[in-house]
Design an enzyme around this catalytic site. Structure first.
Site, PDB file in Angstrom:
ATOM      1  N   ARG A 317       4.326  43.284  57.560  1.00 43.97           N
ATOM      2  CA  ARG A 317       4.039  44.407  56.683  1.00 43.97           C
ATOM      3  C   ARG A 317       2.692  44.178  56.012  1.00 43.97           C
ATOM      4  O   ARG A 317       2.385  43.067  55.571  1.00 43.97           O
ATOM      5  CB  ARG A 317       5.129  44.543  55.600  1.00 43.97           C
ATOM      6  CG  ARG A 317       6.419  45.202  56.090  1.00 43.97           C
ATOM      7  CD  ARG A 317       6.180  46.662  56.468  1.00 43.97           C
ATOM      8  NE  ARG A 317       7.349  47.342  56.990  1.00 43.97           N
ATOM      9  CZ  ARG A 317       7.650  47.463  58.288  1.00 43.97           C
ATOM     10  NH1 ARG A 317       6.880  46.916  59.202  1.00 43.97           N
ATOM     11  NH2 ARG A 317       8.718  48.135  58.673  1.00 43.97           N
ATOM     12  N   GLU A 346      -0.852  53.180  55.381  1.00 47.17           N
ATOM     13  CA  GLU A 346      -0.958  53.516  56.814  1.00 47.17           C
ATOM     14  C   GLU A 346      -1.096  55.022  57.000  1.00 47.17           C
ATOM     15  O   GLU A 346      -0.293  55.771  56.453  1.00 47.17           O
ATOM     16  CB  GLU A 346       0.283  52.995  57.545  1.00 47.17           C
ATOM     17  CG  GLU A 346       0.320  51.466  57.545  1.00 47.17           C
ATOM     18  CD  GLU A 346       1.430  50.867  58.398  1.00 47.17           C
ATOM     19  OE1 GLU A 346       2.214  51.621  58.991  1.00 47.17           O
ATOM     20  OE2 GLU A 346       1.505  49.638  58.467  1.00 47.17           O
ATOM     21  N   HIS A 365       0.174  50.109  63.956  1.00 40.72           N
ATOM     22  CA  HIS A 365       1.601  49.823  63.776  1.00 40.72           C
ATOM     23  C   HIS A 365       2.360  50.029  65.094  1.00 40.72           C
ATOM     24  O   HIS A 365       3.261  50.870  65.190  1.00 40.72           O
ATOM     25  CB  HIS A 365       2.204  50.706  62.666  1.00 40.72           C
ATOM     26  CG  HIS A 365       3.461  50.136  62.076  1.00 40.72           C
ATOM     27  ND1 HIS A 365       3.790  50.263  60.756  1.00 40.72           N
ATOM     28  CD2 HIS A 365       4.484  49.444  62.622  1.00 40.72           C
ATOM     29  CE1 HIS A 365       4.944  49.676  60.510  1.00 40.72           C
ATOM     30  NE2 HIS A 365       5.392  49.166  61.637  1.00 40.72           N
TER      31      HIS A 365
HETATM   32  N1  LIG Z   1       4.954  45.848  63.345  1.00 37.17           N
HETATM   33  C1  LIG Z   1       6.121  46.298  63.726  1.00 37.17           C
HETATM   34  O1  LIG Z   1       6.212  47.314  64.395  1.00 37.17           O
HETATM   35  C2  LIG Z   1       7.352  45.528  63.378  1.00 37.17           C
HETATM   36  C3  LIG Z   1       8.461  45.540  64.223  1.00 37.17           C
HETATM   37  C4  LIG Z   1       9.593  44.811  63.852  1.00 37.17           C
HETATM   38  C5  LIG Z   1       9.595  44.121  62.653  1.00 37.17           C
HETATM   39  N2  LIG Z   1       8.533  44.187  61.835  1.00 37.17           N
HETATM   40  C6  LIG Z   1       8.501  43.467  60.579  1.00 37.17           C
HETATM   41  O2  LIG Z   1       8.559  42.081  60.872  1.00 37.17           O
HETATM   42  C7  LIG Z   1       9.150  41.386  59.791  1.00 37.17           C
HETATM   43  C8  LIG Z   1      10.241  40.481  60.330  1.00 37.17           C
HETATM   44  O3  LIG Z   1      11.245  41.232  60.946  1.00 37.17           O
HETATM   45  P1  LIG Z   1      12.555  40.502  61.464  1.00 37.17           P
HETATM   46  O4  LIG Z   1      13.322  41.488  62.244  1.00 37.17           O
HETATM   47  O5  LIG Z   1      12.204  39.219  62.069  1.00 37.17           O
HETATM   48  O6  LIG Z   1      13.286  40.244  60.078  1.00 37.17           O
HETATM   49  P2  LIG Z   1      14.305  39.078  59.759  1.00 37.17           P
HETATM   50  O7  LIG Z   1      14.996  39.498  58.530  1.00 37.17           O
HETATM   51  O8  LIG Z   1      15.104  38.731  60.940  1.00 37.17           O
HETATM   52  O9  LIG Z   1      13.357  37.834  59.417  1.00 37.17           O
HETATM   53  C9  LIG Z   1      12.596  37.738  58.260  1.00 37.17           C
HETATM   54  C10 LIG Z   1      12.549  36.269  57.881  1.00 37.17           C
HETATM   55  O10 LIG Z   1      11.664  36.134  56.791  1.00 37.17           O
HETATM   56  C11 LIG Z   1      12.200  35.170  55.952  1.00 37.17           C
HETATM   57  N3  LIG Z   1      11.636  35.237  54.634  1.00 37.17           N
HETATM   58  C12 LIG Z   1      12.044  35.969  53.558  1.00 37.17           C
HETATM   59  N4  LIG Z   1      11.265  35.708  52.515  1.00 37.17           N
HETATM   60  C13 LIG Z   1      10.344  34.794  52.927  1.00 37.17           C
HETATM   61  C14 LIG Z   1       9.279  34.135  52.284  1.00 37.17           C
HETATM   62  N5  LIG Z   1       8.991  34.358  50.993  1.00 37.17           N
HETATM   63  N6  LIG Z   1       8.540  33.275  52.999  1.00 37.17           N
HETATM   64  C15 LIG Z   1       8.826  33.040  54.288  1.00 37.17           C
HETATM   65  N7  LIG Z   1       9.840  33.628  54.957  1.00 37.17           N
HETATM   66  C16 LIG Z   1      10.575  34.497  54.271  1.00 37.17           C
HETATM   67  C17 LIG Z   1      13.674  35.414  55.988  1.00 37.17           C
HETATM   68  O11 LIG Z   1      14.401  34.269  55.591  1.00 37.17           O
HETATM   69  C18 LIG Z   1      13.888  35.726  57.435  1.00 37.17           C
HETATM   70  O12 LIG Z   1      14.246  34.582  58.169  1.00 37.17           O
HETATM   71  C19 LIG Z   1       9.623  42.459  58.846  1.00 37.17           C
HETATM   72  O13 LIG Z   1       8.643  42.637  57.858  1.00 37.17           O
HETATM   73  C20 LIG Z   1       9.683  43.695  59.688  1.00 37.17           C
HETATM   74  O14 LIG Z   1       9.575  44.844  58.928  1.00 37.17           O
HETATM   75  C21 LIG Z   1       7.401  44.872  62.183  1.00 37.17           C
HETATM   76  O1  LIG Z   2      10.182  47.810  60.799  1.00 34.08           O
HETATM   77  C1  LIG Z   2      10.103  48.101  61.981  1.00 34.08           C
HETATM   78  O2  LIG Z   2      11.089  48.240  62.709  1.00 34.08           O
HETATM   79  C2  LIG Z   2       8.751  48.255  62.569  1.00 34.08           C
HETATM   80  O3  LIG Z   2       7.773  48.180  61.604  1.00 34.08           O
HETATM   81  C3  LIG Z   2       8.621  49.469  63.429  1.00 34.08           C
HETATM   82  O4  LIG Z   2       8.342  50.613  62.692  1.00 34.08           O
HETATM   83  P1  LIG Z   2       8.274  52.002  63.468  1.00 34.08           P
HETATM   84  O5  LIG Z   2       9.671  52.354  63.836  1.00 34.08           O
HETATM   85  O6  LIG Z   2       7.704  52.973  62.507  1.00 34.08           O
HETATM   86  O7  LIG Z   2       7.432  51.778  64.664  1.00 34.08           O
END
Ligand SMILES: NC(=O)c1ccc[n+]([C@@H]2O[C@H](COP(=O)([O-])OP(=O)(O)OC[C@H]3O[C@@H](n4cnc5c(N)ncnc54)[C@H](O)[C@@H]3O)[C@@H](O)[C@H]2O)c1
Ligand SMILES: O=C(O)[C@H](O)COP(=O)(O)O
Length: 629
Positions: A317, A346, A365
């Site tokens: 994020r 964004e 994104h």
């Molecule tokens: N760019 C995209 O399109 C996209 C897609 C999927 C997920 N994401 C983002 O990726 C991130 C991770 O997603 P996920 O599915 O792995 O989530 P998840 O909940 O499985 O993993 C997140 C991890 O972060 C850890 N965490 C929490 N606070 C923390 C801190 N202060 N320092 C270090 N680690 C910490 C948690 O313990 C957890 O293990 C989220 O922010 C999610 O929104 C983005």
């Molecule tokens: O949190 C998520 O699952 C990702 O950031 C993906 O976001 P989007 O569905 O808007 O692509």
């Protein structure tokens, strides 16, 4: 039988607020919890389906269905909604995969309105029972308020729920579900794509060639093998990135205060402190959620601790980075390259300095944007939303506790008992001081750690609050509503010598420091106290104050306290019979022979005032109360 004398008392602290009941992060794909559908045909709730407030048992529905299914709940007195047989309505505000849309359409009327302004969303939302969004729709408090109580589920087709005001959702009893697993691999692959393309200047050199140049020296890259990558956040995405980075021959370390070290060790990753991670890594890949703790955690101070020339990838994020500080770090060379998929705003404003660095690679994104992930996410969220509208507890609920299916089916009759005891206890309160503290005591042969009481607690709260307010209480907002009303709920689990096959031997509800309109319901400690059990699958009232009784908790109840003498049952029975009131059951309990006794009489209908007055005039009757169950 339970034996209070053999009791081992284990005190529980007051319940945490709902958000802290969130399950720990997990890499597992949760199966959806489902229940047989036939309860719906029995349930009065199906008639109000489009407006179903979901997620907890409705006492009446369970009662009629005679089956231990957990079904939707509703305040069944909602006159506007009870006869509506229309399909539920679902608004989809951002593009969703066809598989998911098909699934939604098979169950509900679905409208896809993409690109709405916040004002339009507020205007439209009150027509819908569910809303499905991705990260581009802000589901603010205004949206929940504009829904006028109709919106019951918000489905986030993806992981991050930072675009949904969870507090407002919880306060207004709206469930939020997400699709936490289907885009994990896509996000991890995007991080690896950014890592490799950043290291080899793919985007920059592509632009250069297309502009007619051939700059082979300028775009010399760096190798990945042998380099250290710090994975910040070792959850679903982070651990998949770690696996892939290992495959590229990188040395992988990770910082995650909540991740189990053995899970990291299993894939050859060392969990280290934040400072160790950022000060030793050549590449830093961000995979933590945006929370108050992680907001701008990459700032001037933390950039200053990084190894000179570090490279940063952010597919998590935008808000976890202070973007102005990143600009300064890029300018000073502390950060030599960055690859960013996410931004604090964004799309980023056109004057954002980040857009001007050649050594910064930007994607709009795209982490979750593969065909496979989008189909997967669409189906995952459609199943969760349909399940929630059907009244099933969602395994991906974000603002409600998840209760595993086995636990639910075992607890079903006790759930009904809990609500009825709450409802009964509150009717016994005389008023005046108000209700401040409620204690729920669960007696069970099981180890306290084996007993998940969140659902029962929510139902006691529902039973207590709904008869005395216009609040609608469900599993999502029970603790919040109690807190808001200044009601302190404490729980105690008592291990008793009884059959461990029953999850619970008895539930006792005590309302502290309050007078009862039926003094016999007061325990020796001055609390209104009632206790019940499940017998043959049906909730029974088994104790009122210090008197044992045994009546099934159905219909209406008259409680009388009288001198323990012959003929009392007949006299009261006659009064009711003369007026054609059908007695469904009767039970008498006493402490000492020929002193005082309590008579509990079940009646199918509510007796008129005159009949109740006649009961009160029977000379040996000291007090009586009529209660609706
Ligand atoms: N760019 C995209 O399109 C996209 C897609 C999927 C997920 N994401 C983002 O990726 C991130 C991770 O997603 P996920 O599915 O792995 O989530 P998840 O909940 O499985 O993993 C997140 C991890 O972060 C850890 N965490 C929490 N606070 C923390 C801190 N202060 N320092 C270090 N680690 C910490 C948690 O313990 C957890 O293990 C989220 O922010 C999610 O929104 C983005
Ligand atoms: O949190 C998520 O699952 C990702 O950031 C993906 O976001 P989007 O569905 O808007 O692509």
């Amino acid at each position: 039988m339970a034996s209070a004398s053999s009791a081992n008392h284990i005190l529980l602290s007051p319940p945490p607020s709902l958000p802290s009941l969130l399950p720990p992060p997990s890499t597992a794909k949760f199966p959806h919890i489902s229940f047989p559908r036939n309860y719906l045909s029995h349930s009065s709730l199906i008639r109000s389906q489009p407006h179903l407030p979901c997620f907890i048992t409705n006492a009446a529905a369970l009662n009629t269905a005679q089956s231990p299914n957990i079904v939707s709940l509703s305040k069944t007195t909602d006159p506007d909604h009870t006869t509506n047989t229309a399909k539920p309505t679902i608004l989809v505000s951002e593009k969703l995969g066809e598989g998911g849309l098909d699934l939604l359409r098979s169950f509900a009327d679905v409208e896809c309105l993409y690109g709405m302004s916040p004002e339009q969303l507020c205007k439209e939302i009150s027509r819908f029972d569910a809303l499905i969004v991705r990260s581009g729709t802000k589901v603010s408090r205004e949206v929940f308020q504009a829904a006028n109580g109709r919106l019951k589920v918000v489905g986030r087709a993806g992981v991050g729920i930072d675009n949904v005001d969870l507090q407002a959702a919880t306060e207004l009893g709206c469930l939020v579900v997400n699709a936490p697993t289907a885009n994990t691999i896509a996000a991890a692959e995007h991080a690896i794509a950014l890592l490799a393309s950043m290291a080899r200047n793919v985007a920059q050199s592509d632009a250069s060639v297309k502009s007619g140049k051939w700059q082979r020296t300028k775009y010399i890259g760096v190798s990945l093998v042998g380099k250290t990558i710090a994975i910040m956040g070792f959850g679903k995405v982070g651990s998949e990135v770690a696996r892939r980075a290992k495959g590229l021959g990188m040395h992988v370390i990770s910082h995650d205060p909540y991740a189990p070290a053995d899970r990291a060790r299993a894939i050859g990753v060392d969990l280290v402190s934040f400072d160790d991670a950022i000060s030793t890594a050549d590449f830093i890949s961000l995979h933590m959620p945006l929370t108050p703790t992680t907001s701008k955690v990459f700032n001037d101070d933390t950039f200053a601790k990084m190894k000179k020339g570090a490279r940063i990838i952010n597919v998590a994020r935008g808000g976890v980075i202070d973007e102005d500080a990143l600009v300064r770090a890029l300018e000073s060379g502390v950060v030599s390259q960055a690859a960013l998929d996410v931004f604090s705003e964004e799309p980023p404003p056109s004057d954002s300095k980040l857009l001007q660095f050649e050594n910064v690679t930007l994607t709009p994104h795209l982490g979750a944007s593969t065909k496979e992930a989008q189909e997967g996410v669409a189906v995952e969220i459609a199943e969760a939303v349909v399940g929630a509208l059907r009244g099933e507890l969602s395994a991906t609920a974000v603002n409600a506790p998840m209760v595993p299916a086995e636990v639910l089916s075992q607890l079903a009759p006790y759930v009904l008992l809990a609500e009825k005891l709450g409802r009964l206890a509150v009717q016994l309160v005389a008023g005046g001081e108000g209700i401040k503290a409620v204690k729920v005591v669960y007696r069970s042969a099981r180890d306290p750690d084996d007993l998940d009481t969140r659902l029962l607690r929510a139902m006691v709260i529902k039973g207590i609050i709904e008869p005395i307010s216009d609040s609608f209480v469900n599993l999502v907002n029970a603790d919040f509503t109690a807190k808001q009303k200044g009601l302190r709920i404490s729980e105690e689990r008592v291990v008793v010598d009884s059959s461990p096959e029953n999850p619970i031997d008895s539930i006792q509800v005590l309302i502290s420091n309050t007078e009862s309109k039926f003094a016999s319901a007061e325990s020796e400690h001055g609390n209104v106290s009632i206790e019940g059990r499940v017998k043959y699958g049906i909730p029974h009232l088994t104790r009122v104050g210090s008197f044992s009784v045994d009546v099934s908790l159905e219909g209406n109840l008259i409680l009388c306290c009288q001198v323990d003498q012959p003929g009392m049952i007949g006299r009261v029975g006659n009064i009711l019979g003369e007026q054609n009131y059908n007695v469904s059951f009767m039970s008498v309990g006493r402490t000492v022979k020929r002193t005082k006794a309590i008579m509990a009489i079940g009646v199918d209908e509510e007796p008129d005032k005159n009949t109740l007055k006649k009961i009160g005039e029977v000379p040996a009757i000291e007090e009586f109360v009529f209660l609706k169950l």
